[in-house]
Design an enzyme around this catalytic site. Structure first.
Site, PDB file in Angstrom:
ATOM      1  N   LYS B  12      23.397 -56.639 -58.681  1.00  0.00           N
ATOM      2  CA  LYS B  12      23.551 -56.721 -57.231  1.00  0.00           C
ATOM      3  C   LYS B  12      23.601 -55.297 -56.690  1.00  0.00           C
ATOM      4  O   LYS B  12      24.455 -54.502 -57.082  1.00  0.00           O
ATOM      5  CB  LYS B  12      24.843 -57.451 -56.877  1.00  0.00           C
ATOM      6  CG  LYS B  12      24.961 -57.798 -55.403  1.00  0.00           C
ATOM      7  CD  LYS B  12      23.972 -58.882 -54.973  1.00  0.00           C
ATOM      8  CE  LYS B  12      24.635 -60.206 -54.736  1.00  0.00           C
ATOM      9  NZ  LYS B  12      23.661 -61.301 -54.535  1.00  0.00           N
ATOM     10  N   THR B  57      24.146 -62.546 -59.813  1.00  0.00           N
ATOM     11  CA  THR B  57      24.399 -61.285 -59.106  1.00  0.00           C
ATOM     12  C   THR B  57      25.517 -61.470 -58.093  1.00  0.00           C
ATOM     13  O   THR B  57      26.251 -60.536 -57.805  1.00  0.00           O
ATOM     14  CB  THR B  57      23.116 -60.776 -58.423  1.00  0.00           C
ATOM     15  OG1 THR B  57      22.701 -61.691 -57.419  1.00  0.00           O
ATOM     16  CG2 THR B  57      21.997 -60.582 -59.439  1.00  0.00           C
ATOM     17  N   HIS B 255      10.473 -26.161 -45.246  1.00  0.00           N
ATOM     18  CA  HIS B 255       9.837 -24.987 -44.659  1.00  0.00           C
ATOM     19  C   HIS B 255      10.246 -24.764 -43.202  1.00  0.00           C
ATOM     20  O   HIS B 255      10.220 -25.683 -42.389  1.00  0.00           O
ATOM     21  CB  HIS B 255       8.322 -25.123 -44.725  1.00  0.00           C
ATOM     22  CG  HIS B 255       7.801 -25.303 -46.120  1.00  0.00           C
ATOM     23  ND1 HIS B 255       8.130 -24.457 -47.150  1.00  0.00           N
ATOM     24  CD2 HIS B 255       6.982 -26.236 -46.667  1.00  0.00           C
ATOM     25  CE1 HIS B 255       7.522 -24.866 -48.272  1.00  0.00           C
ATOM     26  NE2 HIS B 255       6.828 -25.939 -48.007  1.00  0.00           N
TER      27      HIS B 255
END
Lengths: 306, 306, 306, 306
Positions: B12, B57, B255
């Site tokens: 889960k 789960t 950058h």
């Protein structure tokens, strides 16, 4: 009956300008996201594709970057006013300009207990915002300034109740006298121009004062509803800052649900919660000074959406 | 030739558990995102749809919430070890468990100069992470702990050069002796279990020490490449913490391009930059102790992807 | 004991290259996100800041754009192989290169029932992916190609059961014989180089065939578990494409919970659901050909993280 | 002078309701995200924390789910009207309600050339939207309906010019007679209630007709500016649908910059582009029927922000 062009504006959105001050060994950084929008006599661009009156969005971008040096970029409200006035004053077809800015805060890296001169850590908390609108030229010029923040995430683990509410056939919610209250606050406050002009406002002190005031009310007020907390936050800000006309707030009620551990024989005295994503309550409210000057176009986005 | 089931795991993901300690008037908060994954004899579920060996789960979720109370949730490494050992020890078909945790930091609201007892502001900076793997039972049980963070955004406005690089036909980049260096750092460090066992590690002090060490190297090292900075950061951490075997870092070179203001007659002495989104450089490196114990499954996600 | 540099790589990530073919009035578009990474003798950059062996990430970017014209950009697998071989063959310090690509699909706008020649609508469905690794030079050169997709969101409103699972003290889940099953599927399949070389593979037909095969199994298989569905999807793909060695899948079980309308006297026969965000089940599995050649570095990201 | 409560509203945002019709073997799915907001006599909640007039946001959620079954959920405009009228009619303190809905489209999975009865693939293209406002009771009740979409990503590879624009000291942009034009379009159209009432509008046919009309104009119009394209799209929609009063559009100009390959001796005849993220142009415009009824509160979000 005929079909006509309605309100419209155009500009360059999300210019990610970073301005470094390096006049002394202790550098400063201002990290902003600037969006410009121009209003005016641009009908021909829509109706016939004629661009003669259209200053390209690329030009608006170049100007925003160049002004970060030419005019400086410290308080975003001042920078936004400079930029908006330029477009209205110096570009003939432009009758109005709106500049929206987000600012991302950095704090100095602390190295061996001392703040570093030129190394910074992104603060990551709330994003400061501003929206500046300028209309008209010379003596007719007027300007409106909105300050604000978004994503200030506040939470209190107690001191919040919710009960005595209206019930109907679809009401299953249980009242509570002790809950977590959490929000990711958006607030915008409208300044009015003081006698001394915009320059007389200390934008930085005002910003941190408002944030501190709102946080203090959130913490100290024993709350019976997020609505009440918002109103008291807004009221405290207007009381503290006489040059504010209005404050608008949008506050998701970020639900923290008490997790049911009883099937496992585990007691849960407001100790374990599930922080749910969606849905969330959403409270939106404004607090006003009843003699405040009219908002004019301060909140308006032409052609756009709520 | 035949087609077979390869490595697999299930669990889960992203249980958003908030644990409040309210044993005194000064509450504490721990705000985590927990993902569990089990490995073992689950072939039948794949091959025939037979769930007899599969702990749902949902059950893993219930356990994660309940353990936040039963075992407590302070250091995420400890909580993750408790949870992983439970699944391996107490659920017969489970031979291995991996628990991944993110922790979101809160700081106390400051009201009238004092820290508030039960009101918090989300800190918003880096997210602390942990990944705990446990395999085997009783005397054969082994465990691996990885700590880390992500999204630590660092920037220095000077003290960074880049030149002397290899050139080929596609090279147009100009060398520089002064640039902004910025990154959003991901770091993960692998502990090895000390003589005294996991309990002998002060997870909290280690975490803040590593973060401070890395920040200090980033600030103090005059850099000729982000590669060099990363290596020195990793080396300093391993030198300071003898119970670390390895550190892995993934660092985008965010950058900041010097904006060309020369068309407008404006000088730009490293003062105005465009913070670009994409593309970005991406430097990934690890620093190791050469006598470190083998990583085993510490970094492995079964069936998943890099 | 000493501290040493471990695996490392560097490159330019997320180059957003759009390649238009306009050789006939009916244009073609390929819209990709390319990340390059180089491996090799770059220790000096880390250890001393010496860049003499380092081809700048900017150069990698320039090359990626130029190759879109020089070599063309139709199948991403072919483009990735061209780019990776270039870096390994033509840049002396580079011993290995990994190119990762995402492709965003566009479909032709339909105007008055006909496909338009040069107007496109972003398709918005799954993102196609590729990861190409090349190592070694001349006769020793080897290459690995992984194809795949992510974010293919599939849902079936019936034909899915879940029961007969293992229960322990934390199990409260009720079994079901009819539920919604939904996932946002990530799949990656590893090719092995056929006798005829990479050029003998029809990458486009293979991609759409795999997607169709997986979708058909998801639809047609009466499912007793997402695990079972995944395995059968992978098996069907390997059976259909003999030049595939392996397929890895990561599948969130996107829960759709039946909404309880009984307090309002409303029957809900699997008609109204709450689509929950988090937590979600997460099933990860691979299906292999048992005589498949070794994966080598195909899945490896040096210095990075799972 | 005093400080007063201004406009306010509250509700439950982002209810993720999925409605399945399974009355025949060929199922239907409607997948929506519903936000409710109530306006009315809620001052006490703000001023004193008294909730007696406040229907909890949880109740609004329950109602939204239950109405998906009780009233059905096919066209989102109809569902939104049902929900808004309920709150205004049946909850005493409510004087106005606003319902905002997003709808995510699914298409049937195609298996062996045939559409599957109960398996769907998320379409992933534009998101359909609606915003319904109802005010007043019985004979005084009025309602406003806005339909729309967001994230419709359109691109044409030629047929777009940009030149003849206004220049000032900050203008460096070069004119072009052939460029890529791309946008991610947001559009919202305001209906007015026809003689036959809202029920006389075919919401589904109108939605797909508007989308097709806008796409056709985008494709067919040779464009001299995105402004022109937007205006013509809006005009064509109003001409085709006499029960539309107004359309508002917000269109980022998603820049595709021609990549300079000349340093490498490579010609680039509008074939290789960099798709830039930020900044982007942003054109916002509305097109109106000049005899359209007043918008009233159709676009208003109380207390909130643009």
């Amino acid at each position: 009956m005929s079909i006509v062009l309605g309100p419209h504006q155009y500009g360059k959105a999300e210019n990610r300008i970073v301005r470094i001050y390096r006049d002394s060994p202790r550098h400063e950084i201002h990290d902003v996201n600037v969006s410009t929008a121009l209003r005016g006599a641009f009908d021909a661009a829509h109706l016939t594709g004629d661009q003669a009156a259209v200053l390209p969005t690329d030009t608006q971008k170049q100007t925003a970057y160049s002004y970060a040096k030419e005019k400086g970029l410290t308080s975003i409200e001042t920078y936004g006013l400079e930029l908006a006035c330029h477009f209205v004053d110096d570009v003939a077809p432009v009758s109005g300009a709106r500049i929206e800015i987000e600012e991302y805060a950095w704090e100095r890296a602390v190295v061996d207990g001392a703040e570093h001169d030129f190394t910074f850590v992104r603060k990551g908390q709330e994003v400061r915002t501003a929206a500046i609108t300028v209309e008209g030229e010379r003596d007719d010029q007027r300007s409106w300034v909105i300050g604000g923040f978004k994503d200030l995430v506040l939470l209190k683990t107690t001191g919040s109740e919710f009960h005595g509410f209206l019930e109907d056939d679809y009401t299953v919610l249980q009242p509570t006298t002790d809950r977590i209250m959490a929000t990711s606050l958006v607030a915008q406050w409208r300044f009015f121009e003081p006698e001394g002009g915009w320059a007389s406002i200390d934008w930085e002190a005002t910003y941190s004062g408002i944030k501190a005031t709102m946080t203090a009310v959130f913490a100290n007020l024993h709350s019976f509803a997020l609505q009440q907390t918002l109103y008291e936050m807004g009221k405290a800000v207007l009381e503290a800052y006489p040059f504010l006309a209005e404050i608008r707030m949008s506050a998701p009620n970020k639900h923290h649900f008490l997790y049911d551990l009883s099937p496992f024989g585990v007691t849960n005295d407001n100790e374990v919660f599930n922080a749910d994503d969606r849905p969330y309550g959403l409270i939106q409210a404004s607090v006003l000074r009843d003699d405040a000057p009219d908002a004019g176009p301060a909140w308006t986005v032409a052609g756009g959406f709520a």
